[in-house]
Design an enzyme around this catalytic site. Structure first.
Site, short mmCIF file in Angstrom:
data_model
loop_
_atom_site.label_atom_id
_atom_site.label_comp_id
_atom_site.label_asym_id
_atom_site.label_seq_id
_atom_site.Cartn_x
_atom_site.Cartn_y
_atom_site.Cartn_z
N ARG A 1 -0.18 4.25 -8.12
CA ARG A 1 -0.12 2.89 -7.55
C ARG A 1 -1.50 2.57 -6.99
O ARG A 1 -2.10 3.40 -6.31
CB ARG A 1 0.93 2.81 -6.44
CG ARG A 1 0.80 1.51 -5.63
CD ARG A 1 1.92 1.30 -4.66
NE ARG A 1 3.16 0.98 -5.34
CZ ARG A 1 4.25 0.54 -4.72
NH1 ARG A 1 4.25 0.38 -3.41
NH2 ARG A 1 5.35 0.26 -5.40
N ARG B 1 9.83 3.43 -1.02
CA ARG B 1 10.82 3.72 -2.06
C ARG B 1 10.22 4.30 -3.33
O ARG B 1 10.73 5.27 -3.88
CB ARG B 1 11.56 2.44 -2.48
CG ARG B 1 12.75 2.09 -1.68
CD ARG B 1 12.91 0.59 -1.69
NE ARG B 1 11.71 0.01 -1.10
CZ ARG B 1 11.53 -0.12 0.19
NH1 ARG B 1 12.48 0.19 1.01
NH2 ARG B 1 10.41 -0.59 0.68
N THR B 2 9.19 3.65 -3.84
CA THR B 2 8.68 4.06 -5.15
C THR B 2 8.17 5.49 -5.09
O THR B 2 8.52 6.34 -5.91
CB THR B 2 7.56 3.09 -5.62
OG1 THR B 2 8.09 1.77 -5.59
CG2 THR B 2 7.10 3.42 -7.02
N HIS C 1 4.89 -3.84 -12.45
CA HIS C 1 5.61 -2.75 -11.77
C HIS C 1 6.78 -2.37 -12.69
O HIS C 1 7.93 -2.61 -12.38
CB HIS C 1 6.08 -3.24 -10.41
CG HIS C 1 6.50 -2.17 -9.45
ND1 HIS C 1 6.73 -0.85 -9.83
CD2 HIS C 1 6.75 -2.22 -8.12
CE1 HIS C 1 7.09 -0.15 -8.76
NE2 HIS C 1 7.11 -0.96 -7.71
N LYS D 1 -15.22 10.09 0.52
CA LYS D 1 -16.65 10.48 0.50
C LYS D 1 -17.43 9.68 -0.54
O LYS D 1 -18.58 9.96 -0.80
CB LYS D 1 -16.78 11.96 0.16
CG LYS D 1 -16.07 12.90 1.10
CD LYS D 1 -16.31 14.35 0.61
CE LYS D 1 -15.43 15.34 1.32
NZ LYS D 1 -15.45 16.66 0.65
C1 NCD Z 1 7.55 -3.84 -4.20
C2 NCD Z 1 6.14 -3.56 -4.62
O1 NCD Z 1 5.51 -2.61 -4.13
O2 NCD Z 1 5.69 -4.28 -5.49
N1 NCD Z 1 8.21 -2.77 -3.61
C3 NCD Z 1 8.71 -1.75 -4.39
O3 NCD Z 1 8.00 -1.10 -5.12
N2 NCD Z 1 10.03 -1.52 -4.33
C4 NCD Z 1 7.73 -5.14 -3.52
C5 NCD Z 1 6.88 -5.51 -2.34
O4 NCD Z 1 5.98 -4.79 -1.90
O5 NCD Z 1 7.13 -6.60 -1.82
#
Ligand code: NCD
Length: 309
Positions: free
Chosen positions: A108, A58-59, A136, A87
């Site tokens: 991320r 999703r993100t 997040h 590498k």
């Molecule tokens: C979450 C995350 O990556 O922290 N998912 C998200 O970004 N919607 C929750 C999870 O991984 O459980």
């Protein structure tokens, strides 16, 4: 509650939800309302770098969709095996390069603090799309947007967090933000997965109302929102500890009889067994709405940080 204001987010990093004031959060939510069904080509000359050192559906894809809806181009990776990191190139060198290729970096990473490190190294804004079990913030904006849309307000709600409150970064960010909106927060966790003391201290210092319990049914009648999370298996040092708590709670349709009729059941997703699929067709389901709202909110974030609203 929303009001128009000059863009306060231009050229800013978004690393922790605590980087944003209440007014700035409201500003972003207001921009998202305006962009929900509207795709002005605000970013035709912009390049967004999307650096995912950790799995995401999703993100990453909602940032990607948001960027493209606004006419931007996206570069990046979702698998470090295809990059020079494989590498042995350092994180620092990677960021020093990419900041020259893009106008904003969305990152991320499994390590707490890495988004801040990227921001310290980069002259273009950095947006944290999740750093380990820390923060997040953009998910929190999606969550707040969804709560406002579904409950009609953000102020004064009773919100229960159920699940892995120790490692769940979405919980850490959202609890801080809800504190700005006079929420009553109830933390409901299996033993060993309770909200870390540092976050409880932070809430205490801000005089946020919260309580802790291991018994969901004791508090179920009080909740306006139930925010369920996945147990973060990948963050456990010892797999035996994970096995002890795996599957220790599940919400299903029958259980909803113990809650307020209009309780909003949220989850950042992905879910495992913590929400049964029979909840999906109930009016209480909020998690796919969150996933859908992610595009409008991330459009607002990109357009604001890039100074185009
Ligand atoms: C979450 C995350 O990556 O922290 N998912 C998200 O970004 N919607 C929750 C999870 O991984 O459980």
């Amino acid at each position: 509650m929303f009001f128009a204001k000059k863009n306060p987010l231009k050229s800013r990093d978004i690393i922790s939800i605590n980087d944003l004031s209440k007014d700035e959060i409201i500003y972003l939510l207001q921009q998202a309302v305006g962009l929900e069904d509207y795709n002005p080509k605000l970013l035709p000359d912009k390049i967004i770098a999307s650096l995912f050192f950790e799995p995401s559906t999703r993100t990453r894809l909602s940032f990607d969709a948001a960027a493209k809806r606004l006419g931007a181009q996206v570069i990046g990776f979702d698998n470090i095996d295809t990059t020079s990191l494989k590498k042995g190139e350092s994180f620092k060198d990677t960021i020093k390069m990419i900041e020259q290729y893009a106008d904003v970096i969305v990152i991320r990473h499994p390590k707490e603090g890495s988004a801040q490190l990227a921001a310290d190294l980069s002259h273009v804004p950095v947006i944290n799309a999740g750093d380990g079990s820390n923060q997040h913030p953009t998910q929190t904006l999606v969550d707040l947007y969804t709560i406002k849309k579904e409950k009609g307000k953000l102020e004064g709600l009773t919100v229960g967090f159920l699940g892995d409150l120790k490692f769940g970064r979405t919980v850490h960010s959202l609890a801080s933000a809800l504190g700005l909106f006079n929420a009553n927060i109830v933390f409901i966790a299996p033993k060993g997965l309770e909200m870390p003391a540092e976050y409880l201290k932070e809430l205490q210092s801000k005089s946020v109302n919260f309580s802790q319990t291991a018994d969901l049914l004791n508090v179920s009648q009080t909740l306006d929102v139930l925010y369920v999370t996945r147990i973060q298996e990948e963050r456990f040092k010892n797999k035996k500890d994970y096995k002890k708590v795996a599957g220790s709670y599940q919400i299903n349709k029958e259980m909803l009889a113990n809650f307020k009729q209009d309780v909003l059941v949220m989850h950042p997703l992905p879910r495992l067994e913590e929400i049964n699929q029979d909840v999906d067709e109930t009016p209480n389901q909020g998690y796919f709405k969150q996933a859908g709202n992610a595009v409008a909110v991330r459009k607002a974030i990109l357009a604001s940080v890039l100074g185009r609203v």
